[in-house]
Design an enzyme around this catalytic site. Structure first.
Site, PDB file in Angstrom:
ATOM      1  CE  LYS A  82      -4.042   2.264   2.522  1.00  0.00           C
ATOM      2  NZ  LYS A  82      -4.944   1.866   3.931  1.00  0.00           N
ATOM      3  CB  SER A 157      -8.440   3.138   2.948  1.00  0.00           C
ATOM      4  OG  SER A 157      -7.472   2.889   3.959  1.00  0.00           O
ATOM      5  CB  SER A 181      -8.185   0.770   6.214  1.00  0.00           C
ATOM      6  OG  SER A 181      -9.056   1.902   5.649  1.00  0.00           O
TER       7      SER A 181
END
Lengths: 489, 91
Positions: A82, A157, A181
Site C-alpha cells: 500500500k 482504503s 481499511s
C-alpha cells in the site's frame, strides 16, 4: 492462466525447477499488471531489480535446497505494498497530490522484514488518499474498480492491496487498517485480510493517519499465505514506541496447540443486524450452522455499543489526523505551492501547499481541528475518548464469556460507485462492524464466505481479544471457511 | 461552527464552492456524532491509547545516522540551507 497457487505450493514446485519456476511466475504477474483495468498499482519496481533479486534467490535455492525456506520463509513471494508504507527509494504518495514527488528515504520495518525473508516487492498499491475512505474512490491518481463488477467499488482504503491479491497480480499484499481499511476491501473483493492486535506490528515507516488506531496487516488468497506473512511482519520494534516491547509481539506458531478445540463463538443478536443486506443475513445463519456442525459452541451476543462506535471512531480518527497531517507544510516533503517566502505571507505559504489535499482529507482535518479546539474539546474529543474506554471495557467483558465474535464485515456487499460519495454518514456506516476492533486494539480477521445474488463476494470476520491473532487464523480455518475457492477469480 | 475561522486554524483554504459543501458535510457529521453525548461517562477516564501503555522510553543513547542518510532526508525538501530545511521567515 492466472496463478492460483498458495505460496507453500509454489515453493514446492520451485524447488523442483529452481531455474524457471520463479522467472515464470514473475513474467505472469508482470503480464497481468500490464493489462489490469482495476487501478490496483500506482507504481512498479523496475523489472531489472526484480529479475536480479530472483536470480540471487534461485542461486541460493540451488545451493541450499529447502533449507532456504527456513531462513527466508518468503523466498520467491511476490508482494505489493500500500502506498502509505515506505519502501526506500520508491514513491510514497499516500494517494495524494501533496506527496506526488516524494520518495521514501528509508524503508518501513515491515518492508525490511519482508525483504530479509526473501520477498520480492513488485510496487506500490492504490489507496484512498491518506487511507481516508471506505470505498476506494478517494485516490488522487488512478480510479479503482471492483475486480469482477466494474460498476462497483472495491472498498477502501487499502483498495489496491485487495485488488492486487484478488486479481492475482501478486501473491500477497500489505495494507493498513485504521477503522476497517484492510477488512472492508478484502470482503468486497473476496480475499482474506488481517488487522493485527495493536502494537504487534511496527508502524515505523507507515504514514500516520490515526496513530492510536493504525495497524499494518496482510491480505491474501489463502489463510496459509496470510499466516506466512504474519509470521514475518509481527514482532517488537524499538523504533516504534507503541510497539509491544516483549516477546508477546512476535507470531507464536505454538499457540495452535493450546487453542480450544471446542471454541465458544458469539454471533450477533438480531438487534445488531438491522439494515443488513438479506443475502448477508441469510449467509450469516449458514455460517453459524456451519461453525456449530464443525464442533464450535455458538451463542448469541448483544453488542449494544455498536451504534456509538462509529461516531467515537470518526471523532478520534479525525482529531488524530488533523494533528498528524499538520506535518505537510511545504517545508519538508517535496511539494511546495507557494512562490513567496515572506513573513507577512506566512499563512498563505502553508495554505497554498495544503490546498493540494483532496476534499475528503481537508474535511477530516477541519473536523478534527474543530473537535480539538477550545470550547469543543471536552464535548467531542474527550467525550469520545471516554466512550472509547466504555466500549473497550464492554468488549473485554464479552471476551470473558466467549472466545471470539463472528460478525459481518459490512452490512452490504460492494456498492455502486458514487452511491455514497454525497452522503458522508452513509459512507461512515460502511464501517459499522469494523471500527470496534481498532478502538479496542484487538485483532480481527476478514475471510471470504459466499456470494450474493449478483455474484458479489460476501465476507465475514472473526474478532478476538488482544493477542489472539494466531487463534483467529486457526479457528477461521477449522470452523468458518469452506473448502472451495471463493476468491474473485 | 464558523467554517472560515476553522479553515484559518487548520491552514486549509477553501474556495467558495468547496466551503459550502464542506460546511454542509461537517454539520451533518457533527449532528450524527451527537449520539455519544447521551452516554453516561461520569467518572470514566478517557482511553487515549488501546493498551493504556505509558510512553516507552528507549535508553538515552544517540542513534547515529550516516551522512548519506541525512542527505537522503534533505533530498525530500523543496529548499535546503546548508544541512537543514529552509523554513519561511516568521518575523
Amino acid at each position: 492462466m492466472k496463478n492460483s497457487q498458495t505460496v507453500l505450493a509454489f515453493q514446492e514446485s520451485w524447488l523442483a525447477e529452481p531455474r524457471v519456476a520463479l522467472d515464470k511466475k514473475i513474467a505472469e504477474y508482470l503480464g497481468s499488471i500490464v493489462v489490469d483495468q482495476t487501478g490496483a498499482f500506482l507504481s512498479q519496481v523496475a523489472e531489472t531489480k526484480l529479475r536480479s533479486q530472483a536470480e540471487t534467490l534461485a542461486n541460493e535455492l540451488k545451493t541450499q535446497g529447502e533449507k532456504l525456506f527456513k531462513e527466508k520463509p518468503l523466498a520467491g513471494v511476490c508482494i505489493g505494498i500500500k502506498d502509505n508504507i515506505a519502501v526506500e527509494g520508491e514513491q510514497l504518495t499516500c494517494g495524494s497530490r501533496i506527496l506526488e514527488k516524494y520518495r521514501a528515504p528509508y524503508s518501513a520495518t515491515v518492508i525490511e522484514r519482508c525483504e530479509k525473508a526473501g520477498a520480492l516487492i513488485f510496487g506500490k498499491l492504490n489507496l484512498d488518499e491518506f487511507a481516508m475512505g471506505s470505498s476506494g474512490e478517494n485516490s488522487a491518481y488512478l480510479k479503482t474498480s471492483h475486480p469482477t463488477h466494474p460498476d462497483r467499488v472495491c472498498g477502501g482504503s487499502s483498495s489496491g492491496s485487495a485488488l492486487a491479491v484478488a486479481g492475482r497480480l501478486v501473491d500477497t499484499s500489505l495494507g493498513s487498517d485504521t477503522g476497517g481499511s484492510i477488512r472492508l476491501p478484502a470482503s468486497f473483493c473476496g480475499t482474506f485480510g488481517l488487522k493485527p492486535t495493536y502494537g504487534r506490528v511496527s508502524r515505523y515507516g507507515l504514514v500516520a493517519y490515526g496513530s492510536s488506531l493504525d495497524q499494518i496487516g496482510p491480505l491474501s488468497n489463502s489463510l496459509s499465505d496470510l499466516e506466512l506473512m504474519a509470521r514475518v511482519i509481527y514482532g517488537s520494534d524499538p523504533r516504534d514506541s507503541t510497539s509491544v516491547q516483549t516477546e508477546l509481539a512476535g507470531w507464536n506458531s505454538e499457540v495452535s496447540k493450546s487453542a480450544n478445540p471446542r471454541p465458544q463463538f458469539g454471533f450477533l443478536a438480531d438487534n445488531c443486524l438491522e439494515g443488513l443486506q438479506p443475502e448477508i443475513r441469510l449467509q450469516y445463519e449458514v455460517l453459524k450452522e456451519q461453525a456449530r456442525s464443525k464442533g464450535a459452541q455458538v451463542s448469541e451476543i448483544d453488542l449494544g455499543f455498536l451504534k456509538q462506535s462509529v461516531p467515537v471512531y470518526y471523532i478520534i480518527a479525525m482529531c488524530e489526523a488533523s494533528s498528524n497531517l499538520s506535518r505537510f507544510d511545504g517545508v519538508r516533503y517535496q511539494s511546495r505551492a507557494a512562490a513567496s517566502f515572506e513573513a507577512s505571507k506566512l499563512d498563505e505559504f502553508y495554505e497554498s501547499t495544503r490546498a493540494l489535499f483532496g476534499s475528503e482529507v481537508k474535511k477530516r482535518i477541519l473536523l478534527g481541528a474543530f473537535a480539538l479546539s477550545s470550547g469543543y474539546y471536552d464535548d467531542y474529543y474527550l467525550k469520545a475518548a471516554k466512550v472509547r474506554r466504555l466500549i473497550a471495557q464492554e468488549l473485554n467483558q464479552v471476551f470473558q464469556k466467549i472466545e471470539a465474535i463472528v460478525l459481518p464485515t459490512s452490512s452490504t456487499t460492494a456498492f455502486k460507485k458514487g452511491e455514497r460519495q454525497t452522503d458522508p454518514v452513509k459512507m461512515f456506516l460502511s464501517d459499522l462492524y469494523t471500527v470496534v476492533a481498532n478502538l479496542a486494539g484487538v485483532p480481527a480477521l476478514a475471510f471470504p464466505h459466499s456470494k450474493d445474488n449478483e455474484g458479489l463476494p460476501i465476507g465475514f470476520q472473526i474478532m478476538g481479544p488482544g493477542f489472539s491473532d494466531e487463534k483467529l487464523v486457526i479457528w477461521a480455518e477449522q470452523y468458518l471457511t469452506q473448502a472451495i475457492d471463493v476468491g474473485a477469480k | 461552527m464558523d467554517i472560515f475561522k476553522l479553515s484559518k486554524l487548520a491552514r486549509i483554504k477553501l474556495d467558495e464552492s468547496e466551503s459550502s459543501t464542506v460546511k454542509r458535510d461537517i454539520e451533518t457529521i457533527l449532528q450524527y456524532v451527537k449520539v455519544i453525548q447521551e452516554v453516561d461517562t461520569v467518572s470514566v477516564d478517557p482511553l487515549l491509547h488501546p493498551h493504556d501503555l505509558a510512553a516507552l522510553l528507549r535508553p538515552d543513547v544517540a542513534f547515529i545516522r550516516s551522512e548519506s542518510d541525512s542527505l537522503k532526508i534533505l533530498d525530500s525538501a523543496p529548499e535546503t540551507l546548508g544541512r537543514g530545511f529552509k523554513v519561511p521567515p516568521i518575523v
